[in-house]
Motif scaffolding. Structure first.
Motif, short mmCIF file in Angstrom:
data_model
loop_
_atom_site.label_atom_id
_atom_site.label_comp_id
_atom_site.label_asym_id
_atom_site.label_seq_id
_atom_site.Cartn_x
_atom_site.Cartn_y
_atom_site.Cartn_z
N THR A 290 0.86 -1.17 0.00
CA THR A 290 0.00 0.00 0.00
C THR A 290 0.90 1.23 0.00
N THR A 291 0.33 2.40 0.12
CA THR A 291 1.14 3.61 0.19
C THR A 291 1.85 3.66 1.53
N ARG A 292 3.03 4.25 1.59
CA ARG A 292 3.88 4.18 2.78
C ARG A 292 3.15 4.59 4.06
N TYR A 293 2.39 5.67 3.99
CA TYR A 293 1.75 6.15 5.20
C TYR A 293 0.67 5.18 5.72
N HIS A 294 0.22 4.26 4.87
CA HIS A 294 -0.88 3.36 5.22
C HIS A 294 -0.39 1.98 5.66
N VAL A 295 0.90 1.70 5.48
CA VAL A 295 1.42 0.35 5.71
C VAL A 295 1.22 -0.08 7.16
N PHE A 296 1.57 0.77 8.11
CA PHE A 296 1.58 0.34 9.50
C PHE A 296 0.18 -0.02 10.00
N ARG A 297 -0.82 0.80 9.65
CA ARG A 297 -2.17 0.49 10.11
C ARG A 297 -2.67 -0.81 9.45
N ALA A 298 -2.30 -1.04 8.19
CA ALA A 298 -2.66 -2.30 7.54
C ALA A 298 -2.02 -3.48 8.28
N LEU A 299 -0.79 -3.29 8.74
CA LEU A 299 -0.13 -4.36 9.50
C LEU A 299 -0.79 -4.58 10.86
N LEU A 300 -1.23 -3.50 11.50
CA LEU A 300 -1.94 -3.64 12.77
C LEU A 300 -3.23 -4.45 12.58
N LEU A 301 -3.93 -4.17 11.49
CA LEU A 301 -5.15 -4.93 11.20
C LEU A 301 -4.83 -6.39 10.90
N SER A 302 -3.75 -6.62 10.17
CA SER A 302 -3.37 -8.01 9.87
C SER A 302 -3.03 -8.77 11.14
N ARG A 303 -2.45 -8.08 12.11
CA ARG A 303 -2.15 -8.73 13.38
C ARG A 303 -3.44 -9.10 14.12
N GLN A 304 -4.41 -8.16 14.09
CA GLN A 304 -5.70 -8.45 14.73
C GLN A 304 -6.37 -9.67 14.10
N LEU A 305 -6.15 -9.84 12.80
CA LEU A 305 -6.76 -10.96 12.08
C LEU A 305 -5.89 -12.22 12.09
N HIS A 306 -4.79 -12.18 12.86
CA HIS A 306 -3.89 -13.33 13.00
C HIS A 306 -3.31 -13.75 11.65
N MET A 307 -2.97 -12.76 10.85
CA MET A 307 -2.38 -12.99 9.54
C MET A 307 -0.88 -12.67 9.61
N LYS A 308 -0.06 -13.62 9.20
CA LYS A 308 1.38 -13.41 9.18
C LYS A 308 1.73 -12.55 7.97
N ALA A 309 2.20 -11.31 8.22
CA ALA A 309 2.40 -10.39 7.09
C ALA A 309 3.51 -9.39 7.38
N ILE A 310 4.12 -8.91 6.32
CA ILE A 310 5.04 -7.78 6.36
C ILE A 310 4.52 -6.74 5.37
N GLY A 311 4.97 -5.50 5.52
CA GLY A 311 4.42 -4.42 4.70
C GLY A 311 5.45 -3.77 3.79
N TYR A 312 4.99 -3.38 2.61
CA TYR A 312 5.81 -2.64 1.66
C TYR A 312 5.04 -1.40 1.23
N GLY A 313 5.75 -0.28 1.11
CA GLY A 313 5.08 0.97 0.78
C GLY A 313 5.54 1.58 -0.53
N SER A 314 4.59 2.16 -1.25
CA SER A 314 4.91 2.90 -2.46
C SER A 314 5.02 4.39 -2.13
N LYS A 315 5.71 5.12 -2.97
CA LYS A 315 5.98 6.53 -2.70
C LYS A 315 4.75 7.39 -2.98
N THR A 316 4.71 8.55 -2.33
CA THR A 316 3.72 9.57 -2.64
C THR A 316 4.32 10.93 -2.28
N LYS A 317 3.62 12.00 -2.62
CA LYS A 317 4.15 13.34 -2.37
C LYS A 317 4.23 13.63 -0.88
N TRP A 318 5.29 14.36 -0.49
CA TRP A 318 5.55 14.61 0.93
C TRP A 318 4.42 15.37 1.60
N TYR A 319 3.97 16.46 0.98
CA TYR A 319 2.95 17.29 1.63
C TYR A 319 1.65 16.50 1.84
#
Length: 362
Positions: A290-319
């Protein structure tokens, strides 16, 4: 006969003791960090551990400077550099809250000018104003209102809330940052899930294209992994996101034999739930893209769902990233609202008790 240590032995002993003492904070912080990352990096403990490691490095450096002060104090160039660094660090600590508030306001205004006004686009601006209000307005009112107990009660509550959420935000950002790094390139993934973010009719917008490109890159590095494009059909979309994403991915180099679409999900949690239904290895190694800023929350949800996962982020504009990260943080607070309310009540309970005591005995 009086026994005495040779001078060289005494110097060696003192030197070894200084090094041993100085190493404790660094080694302790490093062990804490490694244990947290080995057990479960998908939590705010990862950011806490990273902060502990940085503090440990700083304390070890201070112990070394103090322990060997007689060596560098006689070196004018080195002592000048150390004094300048110390002054710079103190100035950073003093002015950082002011700089942070101003930075958030500037970036918030920039975002609104480029993306248009909406309440979600006002998060960074609002946080910046709240920080500066706590730094400037509350002390000014303190001088004018003096010993007004009601003012001090309100000011204390506001300061606690601001400090609590500022610390939480800092730890959240550190946790999000550390979960983006993968020192070892993974070549044994079983499935790669690219999370949707909305279409314009049937068009895949640039932000979503970046996610898909990252997924394609991982698919090429993992020849046995299946690429899952996840997203249902929402308002303003002519077809399900997953179908449009899959067509775009195949047109841009994805392996059509290892690329599928998930088309029922409406949010990130459903992205994970419905994608898992088509995993070739339900308990295998999964990458969430997902986009970098969204990776961590997606990983938190995957943990809640007992899913073994790591996250990768795509770039977006800084602002855009800054405000989006704040939006993700607000979503995290919503996910954990019961826990947040409990912690805040615990922190504010002494002030409530003092206020009740004053009302009873005044």
């Amino acid at each position: 006969m009086v026994f005495s240590w040779p001078v060289d032995c005494e110097v060696i002993f003192i030197t070894d003791f200084v090094w041993m003492l100085a190493s404790f904070p660094f080694v302790g912080g490093l062990l804490f960090f490694l244990v947290v990352m080995a057990i479960e990096p998908r939590s705010l403990w990862s950011g806490t551990a990273l902060f502990a490691l940085v503090v440990g490095i700083g304390l070890s450096a201070v112990f070394l400077l103090v322990g060997f002060s007689e060596y560098w104090a006689n070196n004018q160039v080195l002592s000048t550099i150390l004094v300048i660094l110390a002054i710079g660090f103190l100035l950073f600590l003093v002015f950082f809250p002011f700089a942070l508030g101003g930075f958030l306001i500037i970036e918030g205004i920039r975002l609104i000018r480029r993306e248009g006004f909406s309440w979600s686009n006002c998060l960074s601006l609002g946080l910046g104003l709240l920080i500066l209000f706590d730094l400037f307005v509350i002390p000014l009112l303190a001088r004018k209102l003096g010993d007004d107990s009601f003012y001090w009660f309100i000011a204390s509550i506001l300061s606690i809330i601001t400090t609590y959420f500022s610390i939480q935000l800092a730890i959240y950002c550190l946790s999000a940052l550390i979960n983006l790094f993968h020192p070892i390139r993974r070549k044994n993934l079983d499935q790669i899930v690219v999370l949707g973010s909305g279409l314009i009719g049937t068009v895949v917008p640039p932000l979503l294209q970046g996610r898909i490109e990252k997924g394609i890159q991982l698919q090429r590095q993992n020849p046995n992994a299946i690429l899952i494009l996840s997203g249902g059909q929402g308002p303003g979309e002519d077809i399900p996101e997953g179908m449009a994403m899959m067509a775009w991915a195949i047109d841009h180099g994805a392996d059509p034999n290892r690329t599928v679409a998930e088309t029922k999900s409406k949010n990130t949690r459903e992205n994970l739930i419905f994608s898992r239904e088509i995993f070739p290895q339900p308990y295998g190694k999964t990458a969430l893209v997902t986009t970098r800023y969204h990776v961590f929350r997606a990983l938190l949800l995957s943990r809640q769902l007992h899913m073994k996962a790591i996250g990768y982020g795509s770039k977006t504009k800084w602002y855009f990233t800054l405000n989006a990260l704040l939006r993700e943080f607000v979503a995290y607070l919503s996910m954990t609202r019961k826990k947040q309310i409990k912690y805040l009540l615990i922190l504010m309970s002494p002030f409530f008790l003092i206020a009740i005591f004053n009302l009873i005995f005044q």
